[in-house]
Write a protein that holds these residues in place. Structure first.
Motif, mmCIF file in Angstrom:
data_model
loop_
_atom_site.group_PDB
_atom_site.id
_atom_site.type_symbol
_atom_site.label_atom_id
_atom_site.label_comp_id
_atom_site.label_asym_id
_atom_site.label_seq_id
_atom_site.Cartn_x
_atom_site.Cartn_y
_atom_site.Cartn_z
ATOM 1 N N ALA A 46 21.297 -1.215 -7.257
ATOM 2 C CA ALA A 46 19.916 -0.847 -7.666
ATOM 3 C C ALA A 46 19.377 -1.293 -8.970
ATOM 4 O O ALA A 46 18.504 -1.744 -8.982
ATOM 5 C CB ALA A 46 19.722 0.827 -7.398
ATOM 6 N N SER A 47 20.214 -0.880 -9.923
ATOM 7 C CA SER A 47 19.930 -1.428 -11.237
ATOM 8 C C SER A 47 19.705 -2.789 -11.461
ATOM 9 O O SER A 47 19.058 -3.368 -12.289
ATOM 10 C CB SER A 47 21.074 -0.745 -12.233
ATOM 11 O OG SER A 47 20.826 0.598 -12.281
ATOM 12 N N GLN A 48 20.510 -3.795 -10.811
ATOM 13 C CA GLN A 48 20.303 -5.124 -10.739
ATOM 14 C C GLN A 48 19.086 -5.625 -10.179
ATOM 15 O O GLN A 48 18.250 -6.235 -10.948
ATOM 16 C CB GLN A 48 21.480 -5.885 -9.926
ATOM 17 C CG GLN A 48 22.894 -5.738 -10.563
ATOM 18 C CD GLN A 48 23.933 -6.126 -9.666
ATOM 19 O OE1 GLN A 48 23.871 -6.167 -8.635
ATOM 20 N NE2 GLN A 48 25.172 -6.953 -10.172
ATOM 21 N N ILE A 49 18.814 -5.030 -9.071
ATOM 22 C CA ILE A 49 17.391 -5.319 -8.199
ATOM 23 C C ILE A 49 16.319 -4.986 -9.278
ATOM 24 O O ILE A 49 15.126 -5.838 -9.467
ATOM 25 C CB ILE A 49 17.594 -4.669 -7.061
ATOM 26 C CG1 ILE A 49 18.456 -5.135 -6.086
ATOM 27 C CG2 ILE A 49 15.991 -4.883 -6.518
ATOM 28 C CD1 ILE A 49 18.764 -4.401 -4.751
ATOM 29 N N ASN A 50 16.481 -3.811 -9.846
ATOM 30 C CA ASN A 50 15.484 -3.211 -10.779
ATOM 31 C C ASN A 50 15.399 -3.745 -12.242
ATOM 32 O O ASN A 50 14.516 -3.464 -13.003
ATOM 33 C CB ASN A 50 15.458 -1.776 -10.828
ATOM 34 C CG ASN A 50 14.998 -0.827 -9.645
ATOM 35 O OD1 ASN A 50 14.072 -1.623 -8.765
ATOM 36 N ND2 ASN A 50 15.636 0.012 -9.187
ATOM 37 N N ARG A 51 16.314 -4.330 -12.530
ATOM 38 C CA ARG A 51 16.589 -5.464 -13.953
ATOM 39 C C ARG A 51 16.472 -3.995 -14.784
ATOM 40 O O ARG A 51 15.894 -4.404 -15.931
ATOM 41 C CB ARG A 51 15.424 -6.049 -13.931
ATOM 42 C CG ARG A 51 15.434 -7.314 -12.990
ATOM 43 C CD ARG A 51 14.240 -8.541 -13.062
ATOM 44 N NE ARG A 51 14.087 -8.781 -14.507
ATOM 45 C CZ ARG A 51 14.798 -9.855 -14.871
ATOM 46 N NH1 ARG A 51 15.811 -10.598 -14.448
ATOM 47 N NH2 ARG A 51 14.598 -10.211 -16.293
ATOM 48 N N ILE A 76 29.275 -7.940 -7.167
ATOM 49 C CA ILE A 76 28.472 -7.134 -6.516
ATOM 50 C C ILE A 76 27.035 -7.581 -6.071
ATOM 51 O O ILE A 76 26.676 -7.228 -5.033
ATOM 52 C CB ILE A 76 28.429 -5.854 -7.151
ATOM 53 C CG1 ILE A 76 27.720 -4.668 -6.477
ATOM 54 C CG2 ILE A 76 27.573 -5.672 -8.308
ATOM 55 C CD1 ILE A 76 27.975 -3.154 -6.876
ATOM 56 N N ALA A 77 26.233 -8.416 -6.922
ATOM 57 C CA ALA A 77 25.073 -8.842 -6.380
ATOM 58 C C ALA A 77 25.159 -9.731 -5.158
ATOM 59 O O ALA A 77 24.010 -10.216 -4.573
ATOM 60 C CB ALA A 77 24.336 -9.561 -7.715
ATOM 61 N N ALA A 78 26.249 -10.176 -4.901
ATOM 62 C CA ALA A 78 26.570 -11.089 -3.627
ATOM 63 C C ALA A 78 27.540 -10.533 -2.607
ATOM 64 O O ALA A 78 28.295 -11.002 -2.108
ATOM 65 C CB ALA A 78 26.914 -12.388 -4.060
ATOM 66 N N TRP A 79 27.383 -9.313 -2.764
ATOM 67 C CA TRP A 79 28.385 -8.352 -1.931
ATOM 68 C C TRP A 79 28.472 -8.974 -0.523
ATOM 69 O O TRP A 79 29.358 -8.855 0.292
ATOM 70 C CB TRP A 79 28.005 -7.111 -2.054
ATOM 71 C CG TRP A 79 26.687 -6.716 -1.412
ATOM 72 C CD1 TRP A 79 25.784 -6.671 -2.017
ATOM 73 C CD2 TRP A 79 26.359 -6.363 -0.039
ATOM 74 N NE1 TRP A 79 24.749 -6.214 -1.188
ATOM 75 C CE2 TRP A 79 25.069 -6.040 0.065
ATOM 76 C CE3 TRP A 79 27.243 -6.178 1.387
ATOM 77 C CZ2 TRP A 79 24.506 -5.601 1.294
ATOM 78 C CZ3 TRP A 79 26.392 -6.008 2.290
ATOM 79 C CH2 TRP A 79 25.197 -5.849 2.536
ATOM 80 N N ASP A 80 27.212 -9.417 0.124
ATOM 81 C CA ASP A 80 27.204 -9.606 1.369
ATOM 82 C C ASP A 80 27.728 -11.192 1.586
ATOM 83 O O ASP A 80 27.780 -11.590 2.975
ATOM 84 C CB ASP A 80 25.882 -9.447 2.246
ATOM 85 C CG ASP A 80 24.834 -10.134 1.162
ATOM 86 O OD1 ASP A 80 25.254 -10.572 0.171
ATOM 87 O OD2 ASP A 80 23.761 -10.301 1.971
ATOM 88 N N THR A 101 15.570 0.146 -2.192
ATOM 89 C CA THR A 101 15.219 -0.191 -3.367
ATOM 90 C C THR A 101 14.249 -1.209 -3.396
ATOM 91 O O THR A 101 13.129 -1.361 -4.301
ATOM 92 C CB THR A 101 16.395 -0.760 -4.437
ATOM 93 O OG1 THR A 101 17.410 0.216 -4.415
ATOM 94 C CG2 THR A 101 15.912 -1.160 -5.891
ATOM 95 N N ARG A 102 13.902 -2.083 -2.391
ATOM 96 C CA ARG A 102 13.059 -3.098 -1.988
ATOM 97 C C ARG A 102 12.105 -2.586 -1.317
ATOM 98 O O ARG A 102 11.531 -3.521 -0.354
ATOM 99 C CB ARG A 102 13.731 -4.367 -1.791
ATOM 100 C CG ARG A 102 14.713 -4.903 -2.627
ATOM 101 C CD ARG A 102 15.227 -6.309 -2.159
ATOM 102 N NE ARG A 102 15.760 -7.043 -3.339
ATOM 103 C CZ ARG A 102 16.979 -7.643 -3.042
ATOM 104 N NH1 ARG A 102 17.951 -7.308 -2.028
ATOM 105 N NH2 ARG A 102 17.529 -8.118 -4.312
#
Length: 158
Positions: A46-51, A76-80, A101-102
């Motif tokens: 979530a913190s990555q997405i929210n910068r 983790i940013a590319a977990w999928d 988050t989005r």
């Protein structure tokens, strides 16, 4: 938790101590008896997405203390996109984190994402997971708005 902030921005927790106390209580309730590894992965994503640099700095450090590997933290940013690195349970939590988050993307939380999470978490765990995602998003918004300096960077300043 002492941080430096942009002095032109209000320090919410200084001027609204009850808000800070409420957030700490909410975060604590959300985390109660919940898997700490999953919790840190959720907080990081979530913190990555929210910068949110402040929260990223904190939760990468917390994850390392729990024994999280550098490879998983790096990816983790590319977990999928990386088969076998994250468990199905962790992937379900990360998918729910991204959807919640989005919300502003207009897609909401799809039935498929919700069902995937419900498959891997019992109702109590799922309730705590949802609360944890709400909490980290709130923390991110406070810290980004205040331009909070990451703790590892603020230590050298005084």
């Amino acid at each position: 938790m002492t941080t430096q902030h942009d002095t032109s921005r209000v320090q919410v927790f200084k001027h609204a101590a009850g808000v800070y106390e409420g957030m700490v209580a909410f975060q604590s309730a959300a985390a109660k008896n919940f898997d700490q590894t999953v919790a840190e992965l959720v907080k990081i994503r979530a913190s990555q997405i929210n910068r949110c640099a402040f929260c990223l700095d904190m939760h990468y450090a917390d994850a390392r203390k729990l024994g999280e590997t550098q490879q998983r933290l790096d990816l983790i940013a590319a977990w999928d996109e990386v088969d076998g690195l994250f468990t199905e349970r962790e992937q379900a939590a990360l998918a729910l984190t991204e959807a919640m988050t989005r919300l502003s993307d207009g897609h909401g939380v799809s039935d498929a994402v919700y069902a995937r999470a419900a498959q891997h978490f019992d109702e109590g765990e799922l309730a705590h997971l949802i609360a944890m995602i709400v909490a980290i998003n709130a923390w991110n918004r406070f810290q980004v708005t205040q331009r909070a300096v990451p703790m590892s960077m603020a230590k050298g300043r005084a």
